[in-house]
Design an enzyme around this catalytic site. Sequence first.
Site, mmCIF file in Angstrom:
data_model
loop_
_atom_site.group_PDB
_atom_site.id
_atom_site.type_symbol
_atom_site.label_atom_id
_atom_site.label_comp_id
_atom_site.label_asym_id
_atom_site.label_seq_id
_atom_site.Cartn_x
_atom_site.Cartn_y
_atom_site.Cartn_z
ATOM 1 N N LYS A 60 45.943 42.907 40.963
ATOM 2 C CA LYS A 60 45.771 42.336 39.617
ATOM 3 C C LYS A 60 45.537 43.427 38.575
ATOM 4 O O LYS A 60 45.379 43.143 37.394
ATOM 5 C CB LYS A 60 44.620 41.331 39.615
ATOM 6 N N CYS A 97 43.205 27.644 42.214
ATOM 7 C CA CYS A 97 42.232 27.902 43.282
ATOM 8 C C CYS A 97 40.809 27.677 42.792
ATOM 9 O O CYS A 97 39.890 28.403 43.176
ATOM 10 C CB CYS A 97 42.357 29.322 43.839
ATOM 11 N N ASP A 135 32.259 38.839 42.067
ATOM 12 C CA ASP A 135 33.695 38.768 42.286
ATOM 13 C C ASP A 135 34.358 39.308 41.015
ATOM 14 O O ASP A 135 34.394 38.637 39.986
ATOM 15 C CB ASP A 135 34.089 37.315 42.563
ATOM 16 N N HIS A 176 36.378 30.904 42.115
ATOM 17 C CA HIS A 176 37.654 30.827 42.833
ATOM 18 C C HIS A 176 37.338 30.356 44.255
ATOM 19 O O HIS A 176 36.274 30.675 44.788
ATOM 20 C CB HIS A 176 38.232 32.247 42.846
ATOM 21 N N GLN A 225 39.047 39.257 38.399
ATOM 22 C CA GLN A 225 39.661 39.063 37.073
ATOM 23 C C GLN A 225 39.106 40.017 36.033
ATOM 24 O O GLN A 225 39.572 40.013 34.889
ATOM 25 C CB GLN A 225 39.455 37.621 36.592
HETATM 26 C C1 LIG Z 1 42.618 36.345 42.598
HETATM 27 C C2 LIG Z 1 41.183 36.069 42.725
HETATM 28 C C3 LIG Z 1 40.552 36.115 43.958
HETATM 29 C C4 LIG Z 1 41.282 36.362 45.244
HETATM 30 O O1 LIG Z 1 41.923 37.587 45.229
HETATM 31 P P1 LIG Z 1 42.931 37.974 46.412
HETATM 32 O O2 LIG Z 1 43.650 39.156 45.866
HETATM 33 O O3 LIG Z 1 43.841 36.779 46.589
HETATM 34 O O4 LIG Z 1 42.120 38.251 47.608
HETATM 35 C C5 LIG Z 1 39.193 35.895 43.998
HETATM 36 N N1 LIG Z 1 38.499 35.633 42.891
HETATM 37 C C6 LIG Z 1 39.084 35.585 41.678
HETATM 38 C C7 LIG Z 1 38.234 35.315 40.476
HETATM 39 C C8 LIG Z 1 40.445 35.784 41.556
HETATM 40 O O5 LIG Z 1 41.020 35.711 40.369
#
Ligand SMILES: *Cc1c(COP(=O)(O)O)cnc(C)c1O
Length: 404
Positions: free
Chosen positions: A224, A362, A198, A121, A201
């Site tokens: 999320k 993104c 990260d 992302h 997801q």
């Molecule tokens: C949504 C997302 C982000 C960013 O998350 P925010 O809540 O906008 O800070 C980063 N990495 C992944 C894989 C995402 O899906």
Amino acid sequence: MLDIQKIRAEFPILSQTVNGKPLVYFDNGATSQKPQIVIDAIAKYYQEINANIHRGVHTLSQLATDAYEISRGKVQHHINAKFTHEVLFTSGTTHGINLVTNGFASILKPGDEVIVSSLEHHSNIVPWQMLCEKTGATLKVIPMNEDGELIMEAYEALLSEKTKVVTVNHISNALGIINPIKYMIEKAHAVGAAVLIDGAQAVPHLKPDVQDLDCDFYAFSGHKMCGPTGTGILYGKEVWLNKLPPYQGGGEMIKEVTFEKTTYADLPHKFEAGTPNIAGGIVLGTAIDYLNTVGFENIQKQEEELLAHATKRLLEIEGLKIYGTGKNKASVVSFNIDGIHPYDIGSIIDKLGIAVRTGHHCAQPIMNFFCIPGTIRASFSFYNTVEEIDLMVEAVKKAKTMLS
Ligand SMILES: *Cc1c(COP(=O)(O)O)cnc(C)c1O
């Protein structure tokens, strides 16, 4: 088995109509919907215990502080962190990643290397690029194959004693691919590199075990995973959090301030300057409780069924191509139809009540890899149904007929 109708009734937004049609919400990868228990908990905080935390001697301040710290403990337990003070409240994944890259600005030197994956992302690419620009370190990229899987041999070839940090997502937001992070962490540690995962997801679908993974940092967002927007967590190993300098200066993160010198507070407060999103932090704990009540095994079972059904039904459509065909996948289907712009399909099916995301998600480098402007992404949650997928497939067919 989950009683899906009962679960759906807990999410007030799901009974809405959009453009005169029942809402089919398949944009869970962008943000999840919230159950009533989460919505109520936000109001309850403001109605009953609203006060600033960690500072007042008065009763409300104590109650709010206790609730906030209880929530931190819930997160610690949920992700199996060794210490409560390894759990930092943030405003989201983006904040967590920037906190780490900012810290590494005082550690990296010219010639050092940072490895990111080609599945990231933007929020796990840009902060590292900024860090490399600032420090003279070099950014290396793990390539992927046509199935959207990272190529492990290429990853291992990139690793060397120059590698200082490896960063990769647990699950790709654009394609849904689940990365072999435990293996990747082990390989990175073998050359002495730190690893940030990260997990944005991943947390809606599974319970990460940060000690078992042995990652150094794990960042995710609350919104999320059925929690409020503006909430998130950065897990960091104690040794790393002690090593990194504070991200922001201000109240709450200090031990002692004079104009000559300020000493910083102990973990986790060193990284939590200013008044945080108190209600959000507390209610993130409520969301985690809720997901655990539903049960991650149940969630995964339902989502696997949705993924299998969607994949099968969508592939009935002639000219439809799915991106991210790797074996290990979360409940995300990213697709295009030959000769039709994803935006056009997204707009037509929105008129039919179906919410999907279209565009680059993104993750422009992934779109560049496949030489496409974007995809249509349907991302499913445990509260979605097979019937909703059938509605989407019919809507996509209709859009295709209109646009061809
Ligand atoms: C949504 C997302 C982000 C960013 O998350 P925010 O809540 O906008 O800070 C980063 N990495 C992944 C894989 C995402 O899906």
